[in-house]
Design a protein around this motif. Sequence first.
Motif, mmCIF file in Angstrom:
data_model
loop_
_atom_site.group_PDB
_atom_site.id
_atom_site.type_symbol
_atom_site.label_atom_id
_atom_site.label_comp_id
_atom_site.label_asym_id
_atom_site.label_seq_id
_atom_site.Cartn_x
_atom_site.Cartn_y
_atom_site.Cartn_z
ATOM 1 N N HIS A 144 0.862 -1.179 0.000
ATOM 2 C CA HIS A 144 0.000 0.000 0.000
ATOM 3 C C HIS A 144 0.900 1.231 0.000
ATOM 4 N N ALA A 145 0.311 2.393 -0.173
ATOM 5 C CA ALA A 145 1.120 3.613 -0.209
ATOM 6 C C ALA A 145 0.297 4.803 0.257
ATOM 7 N N ALA A 146 1.011 5.858 0.631
ATOM 8 C CA ALA A 146 0.383 7.127 0.998
ATOM 9 C C ALA A 146 1.282 8.258 0.536
ATOM 10 N N LEU A 147 0.688 9.411 0.303
ATOM 11 C CA LEU A 147 1.428 10.605 -0.060
ATOM 12 C C LEU A 147 1.463 11.553 1.132
ATOM 13 N N THR A 148 2.559 12.299 1.254
ATOM 14 C CA THR A 148 2.673 13.284 2.316
ATOM 15 C C THR A 148 3.022 14.636 1.709
ATOM 16 N N SER A 149 2.328 15.668 2.165
ATOM 17 C CA SER A 149 2.631 17.038 1.737
ATOM 18 C C SER A 149 1.874 17.991 2.643
ATOM 19 N N SER A 150 2.139 19.277 2.481
ATOM 20 C CA SER A 150 1.506 20.269 3.350
ATOM 21 C C SER A 150 0.009 20.377 3.136
ATOM 22 N N THR A 151 -0.471 20.082 1.937
ATOM 23 C CA THR A 151 -1.906 20.155 1.691
ATOM 24 C C THR A 151 -2.564 18.777 1.638
ATOM 25 N N ARG A 152 -1.795 17.737 1.934
ATOM 26 C CA ARG A 152 -2.347 16.392 2.038
ATOM 27 C C ARG A 152 -2.194 15.836 3.450
ATOM 28 N N ASN A 153 -1.255 16.384 4.215
ATOM 29 C CA ASN A 153 -0.806 15.740 5.456
ATOM 30 C C ASN A 153 -0.360 14.323 5.091
ATOM 31 N N VAL A 154 -0.963 13.303 5.658
ATOM 32 C CA VAL A 154 -0.701 11.924 5.230
ATOM 33 C C VAL A 154 -1.967 11.422 4.556
ATOM 34 N N SER A 155 -1.873 11.136 3.270
ATOM 35 C CA SER A 155 -3.058 10.835 2.469
ATOM 36 C C SER A 155 -2.905 9.479 1.777
ATOM 37 N N PRO A 156 -3.574 8.429 2.268
ATOM 38 C CA PRO A 156 -3.444 7.098 1.660
ATOM 39 C C PRO A 156 -3.874 7.079 0.194
ATOM 40 N N LEU A 157 -3.145 6.301 -0.603
ATOM 41 C CA LEU A 157 -3.531 6.110 -1.999
ATOM 42 C C LEU A 157 -4.740 5.187 -2.079
ATOM 43 N N THR A 158 -5.739 5.619 -2.851
ATOM 44 C CA THR A 158 -6.901 4.763 -3.100
ATOM 45 C C THR A 158 -7.035 4.422 -4.582
ATOM 46 N N ALA A 159 -6.113 4.933 -5.404
ATOM 47 C CA ALA A 159 -6.074 4.557 -6.827
ATOM 48 C C ALA A 159 -4.666 4.787 -7.343
#
Length: 280
Positions: free
Chosen positions: A236-251
Amino acid sequence: MTIVWFEGRLRDAEEPLVGALDHGITVGDGVFETMLVRDGRAFALTRHLARLARSATGLGLLPPDEDKIRDGVAAVLAVAPPETGRLRITVTAGPGPLGSGRDGWDQTVLVAAGPATVARASRAARVSWVRNERSAVAGLKTTSYAENVVALAAATEYGADEALLANTRGELCEGTGSNIVVERDGELLTPPLESGCLAGITRELLLEWAAAEGLPVREATLPYEVLDDVVQGRAHAALTSSTRNVSPLTALDGQEVAAGELCLAAQALFARKQGEDLDP
C-alpha cells in the motif's frame, strides 16, 4: 478569497505587482514554500522558513529576510477569512537581465493565502519522466516548476491528482508536489533524500513523530517497480505534503487500491500531533 502581501503592505489580489524583468518571471529564479493554515495559523512555519533559506542558499541567493516574511505572514493571516487553508511564500532573485545571469541582489518577496482543503485520500499515476537526483537544484523547492506541471497534466489522464516519478537510477523518488511512503512487510518506507526527493516538512515530521510513537516508519531505497505491488494489492502507499498531510492512496494508474492499515495509522497519528502543536 485570496489575500496578498507585497513589499510591506496588503495588496489587491488582481493588482500587478511583479515587474516584467523579475528573474522569477523570466527564468524561474526563485524559491517558495506552501503550508497549511489551521485555526488561523500557518502550520510548521518555523520549519518552512528554515527550508526556504536552505533552498535560497542552494540557488546561490542570499537568505531571505525572515523577520520581513513573518511580518507578511502575520499581516495576511490577520485578515484572512475562516475558509483560508493554504499560505504561500515566494521569494525571487528580483529584477534581472533577459537571461540566466544575475546582476543584483534585490529580492522580490510575496506572501499569499487562499482556500484549500486537505486531501483525505489520493489518486496517483506513474509517468514516463524521471527526477534527476544529480540536478543542480535536486532537493530544492524552486519556482522552476514546469517539469512538475507537465508530469501532473499527464497523470490527470488517469483521473489522478498526483504523478509519481522514479529517479535516473530507477528508484522510487517522489510525486510532483509530495513525498511517498510505501507500506510493505509491516513497515512504512519512504525514499531517502539521496534519491533526489524534496525534504518534505510533512515527511520530516512523520519520521520524527512515528519514531516517538513506535510506528514503524523509516527511510529505504525502493525500486520504482514496488508500485506494481501496490497495484496488485501486495503493498500500500500514501502521499505526504503540506496540503495532504498523510493521504493514503486509493487509486494508482487508474486502478482502485485499498488503503493500508499502517497508512491509516500514520494519517491518524499526524492529525493528532498536528492538533497538539501548530509550530512543531
